[in-house]
Design an enzyme around this catalytic site. Structure first.
Site, PDB file in Angstrom:
ATOM      1  N   ARG A   1     -10.316   7.066   9.504  1.00  0.00           N
ATOM      2  CA  ARG A   1     -10.090   6.159   8.393  1.00  0.00           C
ATOM      3  C   ARG A   1     -10.249   6.940   7.096  1.00  0.00           C
ATOM      4  NH1 ARG A   1     -14.658   6.678   6.696  1.00  0.00           N
ATOM      5  NH2 ARG A   1     -13.974   5.629   4.793  1.00  0.00           N
TER       6      ARG A   1
ATOM      7  N   ALA B   1      -7.969   7.392   3.265  1.00  0.00           N
ATOM      8  CA  ALA B   1      -6.576   7.727   2.969  1.00  0.00           C
ATOM      9  C   ALA B   1      -6.191   9.157   3.353  1.00  0.00           C
ATOM     10  CB  ALA B   1      -6.307   7.449   1.490  1.00  0.00           C
TER      11      ALA B   1
ATOM     12  N   ARG C   1      -1.033   1.046   9.101  1.00  0.00           N
ATOM     13  CA  ARG C   1      -1.852   0.433   8.034  1.00  0.00           C
ATOM     14  C   ARG C   1      -1.046   0.508   6.736  1.00  0.00           C
ATOM     15  NH1 ARG C   1      -7.994   2.251   7.539  1.00  0.00           N
ATOM     16  NH2 ARG C   1      -8.125   0.239   6.476  1.00  0.00           N
TER      17      ARG C   1
ATOM     18  N   ASP D   1      -7.317   4.626  -2.227  1.00  0.00           N
ATOM     19  CA  ASP D   1      -6.326   4.646  -1.152  1.00  0.00           C
ATOM     20  C   ASP D   1      -4.912   4.712  -1.686  1.00  0.00           C
ATOM     21  OD1 ASP D   1      -8.830   3.000  -0.199  1.00  0.00           O
ATOM     22  OD2 ASP D   1      -7.879   3.888   1.566  1.00  0.00           O
TER      23      ASP D   1
HETATM   24  C1  LIG Z   1     -11.043   9.250   0.375  1.00  0.00           C
HETATM   25  S1  LIG Z   1     -10.189   7.816   0.732  1.00  0.00           S
HETATM   26  C2  LIG Z   1     -11.486   6.784   1.142  1.00  0.00           C
HETATM   27  C3  LIG Z   1     -11.119   5.353   0.993  1.00  0.00           C
HETATM   28  O1  LIG Z   1     -10.560   4.854   2.219  1.00  0.00           O
HETATM   29  C4  LIG Z   1     -11.367   3.784   2.642  1.00  0.00           C
HETATM   30  O2  LIG Z   1     -10.636   2.776   3.275  1.00  0.00           O
HETATM   31  P1  LIG Z   1     -10.760   2.588   4.895  1.00  0.00           P
HETATM   32  O3  LIG Z   1     -12.177   2.875   5.268  1.00  0.00           O
HETATM   33  O4  LIG Z   1     -10.348   1.136   5.094  1.00  0.00           O
HETATM   34  O5  LIG Z   1      -9.774   3.560   5.486  1.00  0.00           O
HETATM   35  C5  LIG Z   1     -12.011   3.280   1.374  1.00  0.00           C
HETATM   36  O6  LIG Z   1     -11.138   2.502   0.601  1.00  0.00           O
HETATM   37  C6  LIG Z   1     -12.347   4.563   0.710  1.00  0.00           C
HETATM   38  O7  LIG Z   1     -12.628   4.529  -0.653  1.00  0.00           O
END
Ligand SMILES: CSC[C@H]1O[C@H](OP(=O)(O)O)[C@H](O)[C@@H]1O
Length: 376
Positions: free
Chosen positions: A53, A55, A90, A243
């Site tokens: 997970r 971005a 996603r 993201d």
């Molecule tokens: C360095 S990008 C991190 C960013 O991604 C996360 O989303 P997710 O855990 O749903 O993939 C989150 O928004 C973070 O800030």
């Protein structure tokens, strides 16, 4: 970064088995589990279920997914089919589409018999580039922290608040928002990090696991505590990840980020966003209007995961039976609430002019007709 003294990236290529290895983040912080990803379905599942997970990490994973696709069938038709299959995993993090487009643009001109090797080589390059981009963000963010340290008494702690996990687990290494923190800590600057829990997936626990492993002082707080801490002068700086950031600097990030930005603005607390350039969507300006916000399962809000009394990892229901759950996974912070964007090339204002000055090669990208549902 290090896990019990051993260096790890969030994903790595196993050249003996010719498969991708990942840290399955769904079990952290309570259990460190790795797994191989070797089929198209396993790649899609890893992204959808958030085994990987963040971005930049989603983008790197997608590049390895395209390498597998070219090994299976290097035809144009299968390349297009794989692009669509993974692009639908996603909708919000633009790095997914960025990586898929970069792979497609590089592979289409090649003869089919060269595509598998070229795709794997490009996936390695994208992973390695991410590490360097994040290290640069760390160096530029370190200067911001040093600037705050100058106005503190010698040895006085600098308090940084972050939301979600924009750490090395969300990237191939270093993290984005956490990279300046690691660089400051490694430079001997006394920092302490307020770590937002970040319901519903509690990625704050991932950030706590990371910072604890590296010896960075931190405190895990509920999402709603940040404004109070800012009102009482306990936050010197906010650094978050993103993201998708638009060409004018509107920032899409984990749900709750917008509320932190409002509180920071109301309390004159600097609010910075760590922004790798692959996370910029040059085709849109208005983040609130045009960024597709992922709606995830209700169970992520009605239940919470943790250690059960018998030591196993389990889920417990926190809501009454039958209560519906809503789960928008991201929100958008308008650029006027952002103090600055920390990119790999330096810190820039969150404006169209600022981003174009930092990345002039993208200044003429034309807005694209957006399908908000899929984001592409
Ligand atoms: C360095 S990008 C991190 C960013 O991604 C996360 O989303 P997710 O855990 O749903 O993939 C989150 O928004 C973070 O800030």
């Amino acid at each position: 970064m290090k896990v019990n003294g051993k260096h790890y990236r969030s994903l790595w290529w196993n050249s003996e088995k010719n498969v991708l290895e990942i840290i399955d983040q769904r079990w952290l912080p309570h259990d460190f589990r790795t797994q191989t990803v070797g089929t198209m379905e396993e790649f899609a599942d890893a992204i959808v279920e958030m085994r990987v997970r963040g971005a930049p990490l989603i983008g790197a994973t997608a590049a390895y997914a395209m390498a597998l696709a070219m090994k299976i069938d290097p035809s144009n038709a299968y390349l297009e089919k794989a692009w669509k299959y993974f692009n639908e995993t996603r909708p919000t993090a633009v790095n997914l589409r960025w990586a898929l487009n970069r792979c497609k643009d590089a592979l289409l001109p090649l003869p089919e018999d060269q595509r598998a090797d070229a795709a794997l080589k490009l996936a390695h390059e994208i992973a390695d580039e991410d590490v360097e981009i994040n290290a640069q963000i760390g160096r530029h963010g370190l200067a911001i922290i040093q600037g705050i340290a100058i106005n503190k008494k010698p040895g006085e702690t600098i308090n940084i608040l972050t939301h979600c996990n924009a750490g090395w687990l969300a990237t191939v290494d270093w993290g984005t928002a956490t990279s300046p923190m690691y660089h400051a800590h490694n430079a001997g600057i006394p920092i302490h990090v307020w770590v937002d829990e970040t319901r519903p997936r509690n990625q704050g626990a991932l950030t706590s696991w990371e910072l604890g492993s590296h010896g960075v002082p931190h405190t895990y707080i509920v999402d709603n505590a940040g404004g109070h801490l800012m009102q009482h002068g306990k936050v010197d700086l906010v650094i978050v990840g993103t993201d998708r950031t638009t060409r004018r600097g509107d920032v899409c990030n984990k749900i709750g980020t917008y509320l932190k930005a409002l509180a920071a603005h109301a309390n004159n607390v600097p609010f910075y966003v760590a922004l790798p350039s692959p996370t910029i969507d040059w085709t849109i300006a208005n983040g609130v209007a045009d960024i597709p916000i992922e709606e995830r399962s209700a169970q992520e809000t009605t239940h919470v995961q943790g250690i059960m009394p018998d030591g196993s990892i389990g889920m417990v229901q926190v809501t009454p039976e039958g209560t519906p759950g809503g789960n928008p996974a991201f929100d958008v912070t308008p650029n006027h609430l952002v103090t600055g964007l920390i990119t790999e090339r330096g810190v820039t204002p969150a404006t169209a002019e600022g981003l174009q000055a930092m990345f002039p090669e993208f200044a003429n990208v034309k807005p694209a007709a957006k399908n908000k549902k899929t984001g592409s």
